[in-house]
Design a protein around this motif. Structure first.
Motif, short mmCIF file in Angstrom:
data_model
loop_
_atom_site.label_atom_id
_atom_site.label_comp_id
_atom_site.label_asym_id
_atom_site.label_seq_id
_atom_site.Cartn_x
_atom_site.Cartn_y
_atom_site.Cartn_z
N THR A 37 0.83 -1.20 0.00
CA THR A 37 0.00 0.00 0.00
C THR A 37 0.86 1.25 0.00
N GLY A 38 1.89 1.27 0.88
CA GLY A 38 2.79 2.42 0.91
C GLY A 38 3.53 2.61 -0.40
N ALA A 39 3.95 1.50 -1.01
CA ALA A 39 4.64 1.60 -2.30
C ALA A 39 3.73 2.19 -3.36
N SER A 40 2.46 1.79 -3.35
CA SER A 40 1.52 2.35 -4.33
C SER A 40 1.32 3.85 -4.10
N GLY A 41 1.34 4.28 -2.83
CA GLY A 41 1.23 5.70 -2.55
C GLY A 41 2.41 6.49 -3.06
N PHE A 42 3.62 5.96 -2.88
CA PHE A 42 4.82 6.64 -3.40
C PHE A 42 4.80 6.71 -4.93
N VAL A 43 4.39 5.63 -5.56
CA VAL A 43 4.30 5.63 -7.03
C VAL A 43 3.26 6.64 -7.50
N ALA A 44 2.14 6.71 -6.79
CA ALA A 44 1.10 7.67 -7.15
C ALA A 44 1.61 9.10 -7.00
N SER A 45 2.33 9.37 -5.91
CA SER A 45 2.87 10.72 -5.70
C SER A 45 3.87 11.08 -6.80
N TYR A 46 4.73 10.15 -7.15
CA TYR A 46 5.70 10.38 -8.22
C TYR A 46 4.99 10.64 -9.55
N THR A 47 3.95 9.88 -9.81
CA THR A 47 3.21 10.06 -11.07
C THR A 47 2.50 11.40 -11.11
N PHE A 48 1.84 11.75 -10.00
CA PHE A 48 1.14 13.04 -9.95
C PHE A 48 2.11 14.21 -10.13
N LEU A 49 3.31 14.09 -9.55
CA LEU A 49 4.30 15.16 -9.69
C LEU A 49 4.69 15.36 -11.14
N HIS A 50 4.86 14.26 -11.87
CA HIS A 50 5.32 14.36 -13.25
C HIS A 50 4.20 14.65 -14.24
N VAL A 51 2.96 14.63 -13.78
CA VAL A 51 1.86 15.05 -14.66
C VAL A 51 1.44 16.49 -14.37
N GLY A 52 2.14 17.14 -13.42
CA GLY A 52 1.89 18.56 -13.21
C GLY A 52 1.25 18.95 -11.90
N ILE A 53 0.97 17.99 -11.02
CA ILE A 53 0.39 18.32 -9.71
C ILE A 53 1.56 18.56 -8.76
N VAL A 54 2.01 19.80 -8.69
CA VAL A 54 3.21 20.12 -7.93
C VAL A 54 2.91 20.56 -6.51
N GLU A 55 1.65 20.93 -6.22
CA GLU A 55 1.31 21.34 -4.86
C GLU A 55 1.43 20.13 -3.94
N MET A 56 2.31 20.24 -2.94
CA MET A 56 2.59 19.08 -2.09
C MET A 56 1.37 18.65 -1.30
N TRP A 57 0.61 19.59 -0.75
CA TRP A 57 -0.53 19.21 0.08
C TRP A 57 -1.58 18.46 -0.73
N LEU A 58 -1.82 18.90 -1.97
CA LEU A 58 -2.80 18.24 -2.82
C LEU A 58 -2.29 16.90 -3.31
N ARG A 59 -1.01 16.86 -3.67
CA ARG A 59 -0.45 15.60 -4.18
C ARG A 59 -0.43 14.53 -3.09
N TYR A 60 -0.09 14.91 -1.87
CA TYR A 60 -0.09 13.93 -0.78
C TYR A 60 -1.51 13.43 -0.50
#
Length: 253
Positions: A37-60
């Motif tokens: 589950t934690g690994a999927s969260g890290f992958v999701a955060s990495y993906t969101f960052l590279h698609v343009g969701i740079v706001e940390m609070w929203l991405r987390y």
């Protein structure tokens, strides 16, 4: 009848919990699920960052949502893999049905409730009002200076709170794994067969049980993570990850 239903459910859950702890390693299995589950969260955060969701609070916040959905899917897969082992357990039905007489005697007075006690906490805040008068400019300046000096400790504290919340929620879910797995098996596998035998088992959908048992730790951790991301962004504008924040701190702001 409702009291009998709860008694049957409680006894079935306790029976399955005992068998899980004796025959398998439920906490180790849950640890693996939480790790995935934690690994999927890290992958999701990495993906969101590279698609343009740079706001940390929203991405987390979004990443925790994806991780929780993955956790529910993993619970469903676990339930499917253990369904054949617990599809028919006559010992549970015999134990629950044999206790009906004693339960009825007990319920002739005040009915017992085996639903589990709920912990509630009251947080009373007694804050003194802070009044700013015209001749208190020196005090305000001193207070602002103290706040400025404390900023260098605020971000490490936010990072520690984020890590601590994730570790605490993970340990809580791992520790409560035997009870959670037992409830999932009763509701997802045994509910239909036990209900036909006992005509009095309280039935629930396994997803309702999973959400009721695990939603609060995930929501609390997601809120802390989002607040920590927001605080780090305020302290170091333009950063998009914890690594950027650490680099910013090493450069002295």
């Amino acid at each position: 009848m409702k009291v009998f239903s709860k008694i049957h459910r409680h006894q079935a859950i306790q029976k399955i919990r005992g068998e899980l702890e004796r025959d398998s390693f439920p906490r180790l299995q849950m640890f693996l699920l939480v790790t995935l589950t934690g690994a999927s969260g890290f992958v999701a955060s990495y993906t969101f960052l590279h698609v343009g969701i740079v706001e940390m609070w929203l991405r987390y916040l979004l990443s925790f949502g994806v991780a929780y959905l993955m956790f529910l899917v993993l619970l469903w897969l676990w339930l499917r893999t253990r369904a054949e082992d617990y599809a028919d357990i006559p010992e549970v039905s015999r134990t629950a049905s044999s206790s009906s007489d004693s339960a009825s005697a007990c319920c002739s007075g005040k009915g017992g409730d085996f639903g589990g006690g709920s912990a509630s906490g009251a947080f009373d805040s007694h804050a003194d009002g802070i009044s700013l008068v015209g001749d208190s400019g020196g005090s305000v300046s001193d207070a602002l200076g103290t706040v400025a000096e404390a900023e260098e400790f605020a971000i490490p504290l936010a990072i520690l709170m984020l890590i601590g919340a994730m570790v605490f929620s993970s340990l809580f879910i791992v520790y409560s794994a035997p009870m959670l797995f037992a409830e999932l098996l009763v509701d997802g596998v045994l509910s239909a067969s036990l209900y036909r035998r006992l005509r009095g088992l309280e039935t629930r959908h396994w997803l309702e049980t999973a959400i009721r048992r695990t939603a609060c730790p995930f929501i609390l951790t997601a809120a802390i993570a989002s607040a920590s991301g927001w605080a780090m962004t305020l302290y170091a504008p333009g950063v998009h990850s914890i690594g950027d924040v650490i680099f910013y701190l090493r450069q002295g702001g």
